[in-house]
Design an enzyme around this catalytic site. Sequence first.
Site, PDB file in Angstrom:
ATOM      1  N   ARG A 185       6.380  20.391 -30.646  1.00 17.06           N
ATOM      2  CA  ARG A 185       6.155  20.526 -29.203  1.00 17.06           C
ATOM      3  C   ARG A 185       5.130  21.642 -29.013  1.00 17.06           C
ATOM      4  O   ARG A 185       5.043  22.575 -29.825  1.00 17.06           O
ATOM      5  CB  ARG A 185       7.449  20.871 -28.471  1.00 17.06           C
ATOM      6  CG  ARG A 185       8.546  19.818 -28.617  1.00 17.06           C
ATOM      7  CD  ARG A 185       9.819  20.273 -27.911  1.00 17.06           C
ATOM      8  NE  ARG A 185      10.868  19.261 -27.965  1.00 17.06           N
ATOM      9  CZ  ARG A 185      11.810  19.190 -28.896  1.00 17.06           C
ATOM     10  NH1 ARG A 185      11.841  20.113 -29.865  1.00 17.06           N
ATOM     11  NH2 ARG A 185      12.723  18.243 -28.876  1.00 17.06           N
TER      12      ARG A 185
ATOM     13  N   LYS B 169      13.801  23.218 -28.863  1.00 15.88           N
ATOM     14  CA  LYS B 169      14.488  22.792 -27.651  1.00 15.88           C
ATOM     15  C   LYS B 169      15.995  22.725 -27.914  1.00 15.88           C
ATOM     16  O   LYS B 169      16.430  22.190 -28.932  1.00 15.88           O
ATOM     17  CB  LYS B 169      13.978  21.416 -27.219  1.00 15.88           C
ATOM     18  CG  LYS B 169      14.477  20.981 -25.850  1.00 15.88           C
ATOM     19  CD  LYS B 169      13.836  19.678 -25.437  1.00 15.88           C
ATOM     20  CE  LYS B 169      14.308  19.258 -24.065  1.00 15.88           C
ATOM     21  NZ  LYS B 169      13.703  17.963 -23.652  1.00 15.88           N
TER      22      LYS B 169
ATOM     23  N   HIS C  75       1.335  16.621 -26.082  1.00 18.08           N
ATOM     24  CA  HIS C  75       2.561  15.838 -26.217  1.00 18.08           C
ATOM     25  C   HIS C  75       2.261  14.439 -26.745  1.00 18.08           C
ATOM     26  O   HIS C  75       3.115  13.821 -27.404  1.00 18.08           O
ATOM     27  CB  HIS C  75       3.303  15.763 -24.875  1.00 18.08           C
ATOM     28  CG  HIS C  75       4.781  15.611 -25.039  1.00 18.08           C
ATOM     29  ND1 HIS C  75       5.575  16.597 -25.592  1.00 18.08           N
ATOM     30  CD2 HIS C  75       5.622  14.588 -24.753  1.00 18.08           C
ATOM     31  CE1 HIS C  75       6.834  16.192 -25.622  1.00 18.08           C
ATOM     32  NE2 HIS C  75       6.890  14.979 -25.130  1.00 18.08           N
TER      33      HIS C  75
ATOM     34  N   ARG D 108       2.595  14.395 -30.375  1.00 11.54           N
ATOM     35  CA  ARG D 108       4.000  14.274 -30.810  1.00 11.54           C
ATOM     36  C   ARG D 108       4.424  12.798 -30.797  1.00 11.54           C
ATOM     37  O   ARG D 108       5.088  12.328 -31.723  1.00 11.54           O
ATOM     38  CB  ARG D 108       4.886  15.118 -29.894  1.00 11.54           C
ATOM     39  CG  ARG D 108       6.369  15.127 -30.261  1.00 11.54           C
ATOM     40  CD  ARG D 108       7.066  16.214 -29.442  1.00 11.54           C
ATOM     41  NE  ARG D 108       8.497  16.028 -29.376  1.00 11.54           N
ATOM     42  CZ  ARG D 108       9.359  16.476 -30.289  1.00 11.54           C
ATOM     43  NH1 ARG D 108       8.914  17.120 -31.347  1.00 11.54           N
ATOM     44  NH2 ARG D 108      10.656  16.293 -30.153  1.00 11.54           N
TER      45      ARG D 108
ATOM     46  N   HIS E  33      15.521  15.865 -32.385  1.00  9.28           N
ATOM     47  CA  HIS E  33      16.322  15.169 -31.379  1.00  9.28           C
ATOM     48  C   HIS E  33      17.797  15.234 -31.750  1.00  9.28           C
ATOM     49  O   HIS E  33      18.168  14.991 -32.903  1.00  9.28           O
ATOM     50  CB  HIS E  33      15.911  13.689 -31.284  1.00  9.28           C
ATOM     51  CG  HIS E  33      14.565  13.490 -30.668  1.00  9.28           C
ATOM     52  ND1 HIS E  33      13.785  12.380 -30.903  1.00  9.28           N
ATOM     53  CD2 HIS E  33      13.843  14.275 -29.816  1.00  9.28           C
ATOM     54  CE1 HIS E  33      12.645  12.487 -30.232  1.00  9.28           C
ATOM     55  NE2 HIS E  33      12.660  13.619 -29.567  1.00  9.28           N
TER      56      HIS E  33
ATOM     57  N   TYR F   7      10.451   5.633 -29.710  1.00  3.88           N
ATOM     58  CA  TYR F   7       9.192   5.534 -30.440  1.00  3.88           C
ATOM     59  C   TYR F   7       9.141   4.284 -31.313  1.00  3.88           C
ATOM     60  O   TYR F   7       8.085   3.928 -31.828  1.00  3.88           O
ATOM     61  CB  TYR F   7       8.993   6.760 -31.328  1.00  3.88           C
ATOM     62  CG  TYR F   7       8.940   8.045 -30.550  1.00  3.88           C
ATOM     63  CD1 TYR F   7       7.818   8.383 -29.801  1.00  3.88           C
ATOM     64  CD2 TYR F   7      10.022   8.926 -30.541  1.00  3.88           C
ATOM     65  CE1 TYR F   7       7.768   9.557 -29.082  1.00  3.88           C
ATOM     66  CE2 TYR F   7       9.980  10.109 -29.817  1.00  3.88           C
ATOM     67  CZ  TYR F   7       8.852  10.418 -29.093  1.00  3.88           C
ATOM     68  OH  TYR F   7       8.810  11.574 -28.375  1.00  3.88           O
TER      69      TYR F   7
END
Length: 333
Positions: free
Chosen positions: A188, A213, A281, A284, A307, A316
């Site tokens: 990120r 995150k 982004h 990513r 994640h 994705y």
Amino acid sequence: MSYELFRTDLFTSLMDILPQEKLAEVMNAVDVAAQGYEFERKNTSLTVFLPIPEPLKMYIASKATENLSKATLKNYYYLLVKFFSYVKKPFDSITTNDVRNFLLAYKASRQISDRTLEQIRVYIHCFYDWCVNEGLLFRNPVNLIHAIRYQAKERYVISPLELERMRFNCVTLREKAIIDVLYSSGLRVTELCRLKKEDIDLGARTIHVKQGKGNKDRTTYINAEAVISLTAYLNSRSDTCPYVIVNINGEKHMVNKRTIESEVRKVAERAGLSTEKISPHNFRHTFATTLIRNGCPIEHVQKMLGHSKLSTTMIYARIDDEDVRRNHERCAI
């Protein structure tokens, strides 16, 4: 309460425009800028004030233990406050029709998309699921409301040719290092900003992301081109700043997110590419999509992206006709 209502309106209006990560940062900036201001607002059909249900406070406290960001917790809270303010009933007296009426009224008054409306439905559903699990209710009134269908926006994937055009149009070692690291690591942009030299092992081609995150640590990797670009950039510097990417002018310090976004946009412009499609982004997205298309197990991609849920990574794994054709040629022999 008027600021909270303003914040919720702003949040829902931006949900269709900004990705979740950027939206959280924008709302944090709004919270900071709003300090010291007083807000007034005319009442509307959706602006009715009632005491906040105690279970809502308990719910937000329980969500805080899941390592959610403060911005995410605020979004949960303010949207649910909006819901209860409109319905004007105790939380345990709300019916399925009450929820339906709120969703219809909210969409009509705010003119939001079905995608945003579905997210609001999910917020309400999750709260009532928690109430049932905690023994506060026997049933979830949102169970009978089906998921709201919407056309998901296709995530743009940077092609190999576009990547090479950007690499060719980098005019500084710093720009090239940024492009190569973003493409090969899936970081990120905020994680790249916070990245320190001690977090990278160029020999092993690994990056240790500290408190990404959700305050989660993880390890991801870079390719050979990124190692070469980073080595050249770091060797060109004489400063003692511990951060991998630093500002250009003055005393060296950690670069900010907007600067990285601006750098990527400038390179894309030089390469003759759309700055609406090319962003940090998007690198990513491209990283994840490329790994999946090349056969990397989805669980490994999940781990590298950081994640917590596999379903997030699955966005994705988009199947298109070209993927099907290539696999047919490979397998139907």
